[in-house]
Design a protein around this motif. Structure first.
Motif, mmCIF file in Angstrom:
data_model
loop_
_atom_site.group_PDB
_atom_site.id
_atom_site.type_symbol
_atom_site.label_atom_id
_atom_site.label_comp_id
_atom_site.label_asym_id
_atom_site.label_seq_id
_atom_site.Cartn_x
_atom_site.Cartn_y
_atom_site.Cartn_z
ATOM 1 N N LEU A 2 11.668 0.834 -4.474
ATOM 2 C CA LEU A 2 11.339 2.014 -3.672
ATOM 3 C C LEU A 2 11.440 1.686 -2.185
ATOM 4 C CD1 LEU A 2 8.165 3.090 -5.642
ATOM 5 C CD2 LEU A 2 10.381 4.210 -5.694
ATOM 6 N N LYS A 3 12.031 2.573 -1.415
ATOM 7 C CA LYS A 3 12.118 2.424 0.039
ATOM 8 C C LYS A 3 11.270 3.542 0.647
ATOM 9 C CE LYS A 3 15.257 2.468 3.938
ATOM 10 N NZ LYS A 3 16.637 2.655 4.387
ATOM 11 N N PRO A 4 10.090 3.202 1.177
ATOM 12 C CA PRO A 4 9.201 4.232 1.707
ATOM 13 C C PRO A 4 9.719 4.829 3.014
ATOM 14 C CG PRO A 4 8.287 2.071 2.106
ATOM 15 C CD PRO A 4 9.524 1.868 1.285
ATOM 16 N N LEU A 5 9.362 6.071 3.250
ATOM 17 C CA LEU A 5 9.735 6.773 4.466
ATOM 18 C C LEU A 5 8.516 6.959 5.363
ATOM 19 C CD1 LEU A 5 11.959 9.543 2.842
ATOM 20 C CD2 LEU A 5 12.712 7.367 3.839
ATOM 21 N N PHE A 6 8.770 7.178 6.637
ATOM 22 C CA PHE A 6 7.744 7.505 7.627
ATOM 23 C C PHE A 6 6.591 6.499 7.609
ATOM 24 C CE2 PHE A 6 9.817 11.482 6.243
ATOM 25 C CZ PHE A 6 10.557 11.708 7.383
ATOM 26 N N ASP A 7 5.351 6.973 7.362
ATOM 27 C CA ASP A 7 4.167 6.109 7.412
ATOM 28 C C ASP A 7 3.702 5.695 6.019
ATOM 29 O OD1 ASP A 7 3.247 8.571 6.545
ATOM 30 O OD2 ASP A 7 1.384 8.443 7.684
ATOM 31 N N ARG A 8 4.622 5.660 5.062
ATOM 32 C CA ARG A 8 4.266 5.334 3.681
ATOM 33 C C ARG A 8 4.380 3.834 3.425
ATOM 34 N NH1 ARG A 8 2.283 10.077 3.714
ATOM 35 N NH2 ARG A 8 3.265 11.712 2.533
ATOM 36 N N VAL A 9 3.574 3.369 2.469
ATOM 37 C CA VAL A 9 3.530 1.965 2.091
ATOM 38 C C VAL A 9 3.609 1.895 0.567
ATOM 39 C CG1 VAL A 9 2.103 -0.128 2.117
ATOM 40 C CG2 VAL A 9 2.092 1.400 4.094
ATOM 41 N N VAL A 10 4.452 1.014 0.042
ATOM 42 C CA VAL A 10 4.528 0.790 -1.404
ATOM 43 C C VAL A 10 3.647 -0.420 -1.719
ATOM 44 C CG1 VAL A 10 5.997 0.261 -3.380
ATOM 45 C CG2 VAL A 10 6.867 1.708 -1.533
ATOM 46 N N VAL A 11 2.722 -0.215 -2.674
ATOM 47 C CA VAL A 11 1.748 -1.242 -3.030
ATOM 48 C C VAL A 11 1.866 -1.567 -4.520
ATOM 49 C CG1 VAL A 11 -0.721 -1.793 -3.152
ATOM 50 C CG2 VAL A 11 0.139 -0.395 -1.279
ATOM 51 N N ARG A 12 1.796 -2.855 -4.848
ATOM 52 C CA ARG A 12 1.670 -3.291 -6.240
ATOM 53 C C ARG A 12 0.173 -3.498 -6.468
ATOM 54 N NH1 ARG A 12 4.910 -7.541 -6.265
ATOM 55 N NH2 ARG A 12 3.231 -8.929 -5.694
ATOM 56 N N PRO A 13 -0.489 -2.546 -7.160
ATOM 57 C CA PRO A 13 -1.940 -2.645 -7.304
ATOM 58 C C PRO A 13 -2.350 -3.843 -8.150
ATOM 59 C CG PRO A 13 -1.099 -0.852 -8.649
ATOM 60 C CD PRO A 13 0.054 -1.386 -7.864
ATOM 61 N N GLN A 14 -3.479 -4.417 -7.791
ATOM 62 C CA GLN A 14 -4.047 -5.490 -8.594
ATOM 63 C C GLN A 14 -4.895 -4.827 -9.670
ATOM 64 O OE1 GLN A 14 -6.955 -7.962 -6.655
ATOM 65 N NE2 GLN A 14 -6.600 -9.640 -8.068
ATOM 66 N N VAL A 15 -4.469 -4.961 -10.899
ATOM 67 C CA VAL A 15 -5.172 -4.343 -12.015
ATOM 68 C C VAL A 15 -5.772 -5.461 -12.845
ATOM 69 C CG1 VAL A 15 -4.938 -2.886 -14.051
ATOM 70 C CG2 VAL A 15 -3.550 -2.426 -12.031
ATOM 71 N N ARG A 16 -7.061 -5.364 -13.078
ATOM 72 C CA ARG A 16 -7.735 -6.376 -13.877
ATOM 73 C C ARG A 16 -7.572 -6.048 -15.348
ATOM 74 N NH1 ARG A 16 -11.710 -4.634 -10.591
ATOM 75 N NH2 ARG A 16 -10.829 -5.037 -8.642
ATOM 76 N N HIS A 17 -6.748 -6.819 -16.032
ATOM 77 C CA HIS A 17 -6.500 -6.606 -17.458
ATOM 78 C C HIS A 17 -7.372 -7.582 -18.240
ATOM 79 C CE1 HIS A 17 -4.224 -5.372 -20.964
ATOM 80 N NE2 HIS A 17 -4.217 -6.646 -21.318
ATOM 81 N N ILE A 18 -8.362 -7.054 -18.943
ATOM 82 C CA ILE A 18 -9.287 -7.901 -19.690
ATOM 83 C C ILE A 18 -8.856 -8.031 -21.147
ATOM 84 C CG2 ILE A 18 -11.675 -8.119 -20.473
ATOM 85 C CD1 ILE A 18 -12.490 -6.769 -17.855
#
Length: 85
Positions: A2-18
Motif C-alpha cells: 500500500l502507498k498511502p496518500l496525504f497524511d495517511r500512515v500504513v501500520v502493521r498492528p501488533q496483535v497478541r496471538h495467544i
C-alpha cells in the motif's frame, strides 16, 4: 504494498496471538504497531517506527490483508507516541 496518500500512515498492528481457540478482547489504552509506509504530508514518523495509536480497540479498526499480513491505514493525527528504544 500500500502507498498511502496525504497524511495517511500504513501500520502493521501488533496483535497478541495467544491461542487458536482463546480470543481476548483488547483492553490496552492504545493500539501498537510498526509503521511500514507514510504519505507525503507525514512529518512526525517514518517507516520502521514502533508507535502507539488510536483508542486501543484495534479489532474494530478496518484492516487490509496483503499476503496474509494485516495492515491498517490511519491518519497521522491518530498517532499518540513513537516508542523509542
Amino acid at each position: 504494498m500500500l502507498k498511502p496518500l496525504f497524511d495517511r500512515v500504513v501500520v502493521r498492528p501488533q496483535v497478541r496471538h495467544i491461542s487458536d481457540i482463546i480470543y481476548i478482547d483488547n483492553k490496552e489504552p492504545f493500539n501498537e504497531g510498526t509503521v511500514v509506509a507514510v504519505g507525503p504530508e507525514v512529518e512526525g514518523v517514518q517507516a520502521g517506527d514502533f508507535i502507539k495509536y488510536g483508542n486501543g480497540d484495534y479489532l474494530k479498526w478496518p484492516t487490509h490483508k496483503i499476503d496474509g499480513q494485516d495492515y491498517q491505514i490511519i491518519q497521522e493525527a491518530d498517532i499518540c507516541a513513537v516508542v523509542e528504544a
